[in-house]
Design an enzyme around this catalytic site. Structure first.
Site, PDB file in Angstrom:
ATOM      1  N   HIS A 225     -52.479 -11.386 -23.743  1.00 12.48           N
ATOM      2  CA  HIS A 225     -51.198 -12.061 -24.040  1.00 12.48           C
ATOM      3  C   HIS A 225     -50.112 -10.825 -23.716  1.00 12.48           C
ATOM      4  O   HIS A 225     -49.056 -10.676 -24.029  1.00 12.48           O
ATOM      5  CB  HIS A 225     -50.767 -12.598 -25.310  1.00 12.48           C
ATOM      6  CG  HIS A 225     -51.834 -13.913 -25.814  1.00 12.48           C
ATOM      7  ND1 HIS A 225     -51.195 -14.912 -25.317  1.00 12.48           N
ATOM      8  CD2 HIS A 225     -52.901 -13.880 -26.189  1.00 12.48           C
ATOM      9  CE1 HIS A 225     -52.123 -16.065 -25.904  1.00 12.48           C
ATOM     10  NE2 HIS A 225     -53.013 -15.141 -26.157  1.00 12.48           N
TER      11      HIS A 225
ATOM     12  N   ASN B 223     -51.030 -21.709 -28.866  1.00  8.55           N
ATOM     13  CA  ASN B 223     -51.454 -21.729 -27.334  1.00  8.55           C
ATOM     14  C   ASN B 223     -50.939 -22.971 -26.861  1.00  8.55           C
ATOM     15  O   ASN B 223     -50.542 -23.816 -27.427  1.00  8.55           O
ATOM     16  CB  ASN B 223     -52.889 -21.486 -27.084  1.00  8.55           C
ATOM     17  CG  ASN B 223     -53.380 -20.083 -27.057  1.00  8.55           C
ATOM     18  OD1 ASN B 223     -52.593 -19.085 -26.942  1.00  8.55           O
ATOM     19  ND2 ASN B 223     -54.692 -19.785 -27.039  1.00  8.55           N
TER      20      ASN B 223
ATOM     21  N   HIS C 289     -48.569 -12.113 -36.545  1.00  3.29           N
ATOM     22  CA  HIS C 289     -49.582 -11.976 -37.535  1.00  3.29           C
ATOM     23  C   HIS C 289     -49.812 -13.280 -38.038  1.00  3.29           C
ATOM     24  O   HIS C 289     -49.051 -14.053 -38.738  1.00  3.29           O
ATOM     25  CB  HIS C 289     -49.236 -10.877 -38.406  1.00  3.29           C
ATOM     26  CG  HIS C 289     -50.481 -10.738 -39.109  1.00  3.29           C
ATOM     27  ND1 HIS C 289     -51.833 -11.088 -39.134  1.00  3.29           N
ATOM     28  CD2 HIS C 289     -50.508 -10.325 -40.591  1.00  3.29           C
ATOM     29  CE1 HIS C 289     -52.538 -10.989 -40.244  1.00  3.29           C
ATOM     30  NE2 HIS C 289     -51.752 -10.290 -41.277  1.00  3.29           N
TER      31      HIS C 289
ATOM     32  N   TYR D 298     -54.701  -9.278 -36.245  1.00  7.41           N
ATOM     33  CA  TYR D 298     -53.002  -9.185 -35.503  1.00  7.41           C
ATOM     34  C   TYR D 298     -52.735  -8.034 -36.282  1.00  7.41           C
ATOM     35  O   TYR D 298     -51.536  -7.258 -35.819  1.00  7.41           O
ATOM     36  CB  TYR D 298     -52.512 -10.645 -35.878  1.00  7.41           C
ATOM     37  CG  TYR D 298     -52.902 -11.608 -34.899  1.00  7.41           C
ATOM     38  CD1 TYR D 298     -54.202 -12.218 -34.960  1.00  7.41           C
ATOM     39  CD2 TYR D 298     -51.983 -11.950 -33.866  1.00  7.41           C
ATOM     40  CE1 TYR D 298     -54.527 -12.959 -33.913  1.00  7.41           C
ATOM     41  CE2 TYR D 298     -52.558 -12.858 -32.769  1.00  7.41           C
ATOM     42  CZ  TYR D 298     -53.857 -13.427 -32.971  1.00  7.41           C
ATOM     43  OH  TYR D 298     -54.169 -14.087 -31.983  1.00  7.41           O
TER      44      TYR D 298
HETATM   45 FE1  HDE Z   1     -54.824 -14.072 -30.293  1.00  9.40          FE
HETATM   46  N1  HDE Z   1     -54.502 -12.036 -30.361  1.00  9.40           N
HETATM   47  N2  HDE Z   1     -56.793 -13.726 -31.016  1.00  9.40           N
HETATM   48  N3  HDE Z   1     -55.143 -15.880 -30.037  1.00  9.40           N
HETATM   49  N4  HDE Z   1     -53.182 -14.460 -29.483  1.00  9.40           N
HETATM   50  C1  HDE Z   1     -53.385 -11.593 -29.879  1.00  9.40           C
HETATM   51  O1  HDE Z   1     -52.192  -9.734 -30.976  1.00  9.40           O
HETATM   52  C2  HDE Z   1     -57.284 -12.315 -31.347  1.00  9.40           C
HETATM   53  C3  HDE Z   1     -56.275 -16.785 -30.542  1.00  9.40           C
HETATM   54  C4  HDE Z   1     -52.444 -15.620 -29.471  1.00  9.40           C
HETATM   55  O2  HDE Z   1     -46.883 -13.179 -28.360  1.00  9.40           O
HETATM   56  C5  HDE Z   1     -53.200  -9.890 -30.289  1.00  9.40           C
HETATM   57  O3  HDE Z   1     -50.141  -8.779 -31.308  1.00  9.40           O
HETATM   58  C6  HDE Z   1     -58.462 -12.665 -31.934  1.00  9.40           C
HETATM   59  C7  HDE Z   1     -56.096 -17.921 -30.806  1.00  9.40           C
HETATM   60  C8  HDE Z   1     -51.099 -15.529 -29.027  1.00  9.40           C
HETATM   61  O4  HDE Z   1     -47.172 -11.383 -29.231  1.00  9.40           O
HETATM   62  C9  HDE Z   1     -54.664  -9.829 -30.823  1.00  9.40           C
HETATM   63  C10 HDE Z   1     -58.880 -13.936 -31.723  1.00  9.40           C
HETATM   64  C11 HDE Z   1     -55.005 -18.097 -30.468  1.00  9.40           C
HETATM   65  C12 HDE Z   1     -50.988 -13.980 -28.912  1.00  9.40           C
HETATM   66  C13 HDE Z   1     -55.350 -10.981 -30.814  1.00  9.40           C
HETATM   67  C14 HDE Z   1     -57.722 -14.600 -31.013  1.00  9.40           C
HETATM   68  C15 HDE Z   1     -54.312 -17.177 -29.983  1.00  9.40           C
HETATM   69  C16 HDE Z   1     -52.005 -13.397 -29.304  1.00  9.40           C
HETATM   70  C17 HDE Z   1     -52.981  -9.182 -28.901  1.00  9.40           C
HETATM   71  C18 HDE Z   1     -60.301 -14.717 -32.181  1.00  9.40           C
HETATM   72  C19 HDE Z   1     -54.260 -19.655 -30.239  1.00  9.40           C
HETATM   73  C20 HDE Z   1     -49.794 -13.352 -28.286  1.00  9.40           C
HETATM   74  C21 HDE Z   1     -51.816  -8.661 -29.179  1.00  9.40           C
HETATM   75  C22 HDE Z   1     -60.573 -14.467 -33.557  1.00  9.40           C
HETATM   76  C23 HDE Z   1     -54.441 -20.309 -31.536  1.00  9.40           C
HETATM   77  C24 HDE Z   1     -48.658 -12.956 -29.527  1.00  9.40           C
HETATM   78  C25 HDE Z   1     -51.118  -8.916 -30.401  1.00  9.40           C
HETATM   79  C26 HDE Z   1     -47.352 -12.564 -28.891  1.00  9.40           C
HETATM   80  C27 HDE Z   1     -52.207 -12.035 -29.374  1.00  9.40           C
HETATM   81  C28 HDE Z   1     -56.627 -11.288 -31.196  1.00  9.40           C
HETATM   82  C29 HDE Z   1     -57.876 -15.924 -30.745  1.00  9.40           C
HETATM   83  C30 HDE Z   1     -52.973 -16.981 -29.463  1.00  9.40           C
HETATM   84  C31 HDE Z   1     -55.591  -8.518 -30.123  1.00  9.40           C
HETATM   85  C32 HDE Z   1     -59.485 -11.732 -32.581  1.00  9.40           C
HETATM   86  C33 HDE Z   1     -57.451 -18.901 -31.052  1.00  9.40           C
HETATM   87  C34 HDE Z   1     -50.143 -16.522 -28.686  1.00  9.40           C
HETATM   88  O5  HDE Z   1     -54.580  -9.093 -32.062  1.00  9.40           O
END
Ligand code: HDE
Length: 703
Positions: A71, A144, A335, A358
């Protein structure tokens, strides 16, 4: 500057106003020269003692922070949320109680795969992350634009993201999923299939962030004042409906305007056209936890809306652009663990992993534990903790920093100590009993039924686009065995789908599927059921003008369309002005070589006489513009001599107005040969054609 704005800036820790004094160093020392470094003689070496030069370069060298692992590319906006009525029966969350209370929010939309500088219109999932600054602390709904996810357990996330990201040896492709490693993973991990169906659909190429749904994906819990819990899935529904680009357009947009979605959000807010979404929830009482043929804790599953309807809770309005991209959109830290009393978690293993990830990611990205003091992250609720020090500490704490204490008068005291709950967060006391195991629940094993449900629910054109997307993606995969394996997997979703894809990518039709297909369908999943309010608000309409154009007709049409909220621009072969049939010079908004049909929703060819028609029909940029609009199924209008010009261009097989025929409308091509002001019929028919967004019955369509 208004007093309001000044106050907000002060409250948000704004930098000192550059208009109120001269340039200074970081220490506040006034500088009189910033164009030449201090040197020993005019042509001599630069001197170490030049603190201004060293400070300026050092700061510059440190301007970048690590981009988000996923993202990375995004765009944000501020706004507010207001509930329609009290939701007290289900949740005690303060921001969901009183319709007269507006909760400020910040929303960041994003793509997943590409780096910060990648193009907006790639085929990808879009992030839809909302920070609610509630009176009881921040609540982050990090969702999402698709309601399911690729994997069921967060421990697979690094594997999935490594496969999705560019190939490790050459870092190709940027912002795209059409490559071997992703499809290798997908073909070996069938739980991804449902989400891959969404990713291959037009949901992955939204026309606008303002025209896409959002989903919390996981099942969360609401908890009311009596401590009773209800399972909840969160949905955002855009007021303007769900609309997508077509693949051909999306690809061209990547070159014509890589900032297409970001610009659209920014410009519409600047124009006072605020993005609006409805928050809805699907509620499942605790006693119905096992009432479904899938597991509520499985994030690769939806609850079909026909089974549990989405109940509207309130509305979100985005009405203010950030002032500084880095300070706000880049530094915002979401977060999943940011919840408020009344909202709690479930044991969805993907959700549980996110609860760790997060916070961890912000520590590295924002360089320490004090990121919640940054203006965009700071709660509006008071913050009193015993956390101290660390990088970038900007609060000046006084007094004790431990608990219990007597020297600080026992402060801060523990919430709810006096008996009342005073907005205290108490974790829902879910009963847990189990052995420590590493094993996926057997209730998570069906990976195909809902992928089939999604496929069955698509209209013909949506199915066609999905087939084309699979063909494109797998057609870029070098390994034949990965292509074959994926097609075999697709046969478990639908044999027709698998067969069509196989044919397109040159592999054998798959063998018998491993599962029996069902015929169930959920109409709510099709974009056909999500057309929005049917208005043309914020639609971009191009009016192609050349010398001799009927300027009065153009003005009237512009007014009629703008009144309905559309954005109208006059495009000509060159910038500056064109001379109208009235002998006057009329301003051009943009020169055709700087734009393209893919950046507009509709096109109008006005009248003006034979010279105007000849010029229109003879200009290569005009021809290409109209041809593309036609093939992409967009509304096309033509008036007077513009009809003649149009007839010589693309629209074969369509009914175009002949002399004296009045307004004729055929599959989104609206014509009227009458000269002078457009008739009411024409205006209505054209507006209707624009509102329909796409017209899919035309010959030789690319959509
Ligand atoms: Fe994320 N995800 N994600 N994700 N995600 C990040 O956090 C992560 C998942 C989503 O505009 C990271 O600050 C793991 C689902 C959005 O700043 C990180 C898993 C969904 C955004 C991270 C998921 C999301 C992130 C990268 C599986 C939808 C952007 C930078 C367990 C429901 C937020 C950050 C923004 C961002 C980890 C799965 C949505 C790396 C480990 C499911 C919208 O922490």
């Amino acid at each position: 500057m208004s007093e309001d704005r000044k106050q907000r800036q002060r409250a948000e820790h704004h930098a000192d106003d550059p208009r109120e004094g001269p340039l200074t160093t970081d220490q506040g020392v006034v500088v009189d020269h910033t164009d030449d470094a201090l040197s020993a003689g005019e042509r001599g070496p630069t001197l170490m003692e030049d603190f201004h030069f060293r400070e300026k370069l050092t700061h510059f060298d440190h301007e970048r922070i690590p981009e988000r692992v996923v993202h990375a590319r995004g765009a944000g906006a501020y706004g507010y949320f207001e509930p329609y009525a009290s939701c007290g029966a289900f949740t005690r969350a303060a921001f969901l109680q009183d319709p007269s209370v507006r909760t400020p929010v910040f929303v960041r939309f994003s793509t997943v795969q590409g780096p910060r500088g990648s193009a907006d219109t790639v085929r990808d999932v879009r992030g839809f992350a909302t920070k609610f600054y509630t009176s009881e602390g921040n609540f982050d709904l990090v969702g999402n634009n698709m309601p399911v996810f690729f994997i069921q357990d967060g421990i697979k996330f690094p594997d999935f993201v490594h496969a999705l990201k560019p190939e490790p040896h050459n870092e190709i492709p940027t912002g795209a999923s059409a490559h071997d490693t992703l499809w290798d993973f997908v073909s070996l991990q069938p739980e991804t299939l449902h989400m891959m169906m969404w990713l291959m659909s037009d949901r992955a190429i939204p026309r606008s962030y303002r025209m896409m749904q959002g989903f919390g994906v996981h099942t969360f819990r609401f908890v009311n004042a009596r401590g009773e819990s209800t399972f909840v899935k969160f949905h955002w529904k855009p007021k303007l409906g769900v609309h997508s680009l077509v693949w051909d357009e999306a690809q061209e947009c990547q070159g014509r305007d890589p900032d297409f979605n970001r610009r659209d959000l920014w410009q519409s807010i600047e124009a006072g056209e605020y993005a609006e979404y409805e928050l809805g929830v699907q509620l499942v009482p605790e006693w119905d936890e096992f009432a479904f043929d899938f597991d509520l804790l499985d994030p690769t599953k939806i609850i079909p809306e026909e089974q549990v309807p989405v109940q509207p809770l309130g509305r979100l309005v985005l009405d203010r652009n950030p002032e500084n991209f880095f300070a706000e959109t880049e530094q915002v830290a979401f977060h999943l663990g940011n919840v408020v009393p009344g909202i709690d978690f479930t044991n969805d293993p993907l959700l549980q992993a996110r609860l760790f990830s997060y916070l961890d990611t912000q520590l590295i990205r924002l360089g320490g534990p004090n990121f919640s003091q940054l203006p965009v992250n700071r709660p509006v609720a008071p913050v009193r903790t015993n956390q101290r020090d660390g990088y970038h500490q900007s609060a000046i704490h006084s007094g004790t920093s431990y608990s219990p204490n007597s020297l600080g008068g026992g402060c801060p005291v523990i919430g709810g100590a006096g008996g009342g709950d005073g907005g205290v967060f108490r974790h829902h006391a879910e009963h847990i009993d189990g052995a420590k195991i590493r094993r996926r629940s057997s209730s998570f094993q069906d990976h195909y039924s809902q992928a089939t449900l999604f496929w069955n629910s698509m209209s013909d054109w949506e199915k066609e686009h999905i087939v084309q997307a699979f063909r494109f993606e797998l057609g870029k995969v070098g390994s034949v065995s990965i292509r074959e394996r994926t097609v075999q997997e697709l046969s478990n979703v639908d044999e027709g789908l698998a067969g069509s894809v196989a044919e397109g990518i040159g592999v054998a039709r798959p063998e018998q599927p491993a599962v029996q297909h069902h015929k169930l369908c959920s109409p709510a999943l099709s974009q056909e059921s999500l057309r929005g309010d049917g208005s043309i608000r914020t639609r971009q309409i191009a009016v192609l003008v050349t010398a001799g154009v009927d300027a009065v007709q153009v003005r009237e049409m512009r007014e009629a369309l703008s009144e309905r909220g559309a954005v109208v621009e006059a495009l000509a072969p060159h910038d500056g002005t064109v001379s109208g049939s009235d002998g006057q010079e009329h301003p051009v908004d943009r020169a055709l070589p700087t734009v393209a049909s893919v950046l507009y929703d509709a096109v109008l060819l006005p009248g003006g006489g034979p010279a105007n028609a000849r010029e229109l029909a003879g200009d290569d940029a005009v021809i290409r513009f109209v041809r593309d609009a036609y093939r992409h199924g967009k509304a096309i209008g033509a008036l007077g001599s513009g009809v003649g010009a149009l007839a010589t261009l693309e629209p074969r097989g369509l009914h175009i107005a002949g002399d004296g025929a009045g307004t004729v409308s055929d599959r989104g091509v609206v014509t009227d040969t009458a000269d002078g002001l457009a008739s009411v019929d024409f205006v209505h028919a054209f507006v209707e054609a624009v509102a329909a967004h796409r017209h899919r019955g035309r010959p030789r369509l690319l959509c």
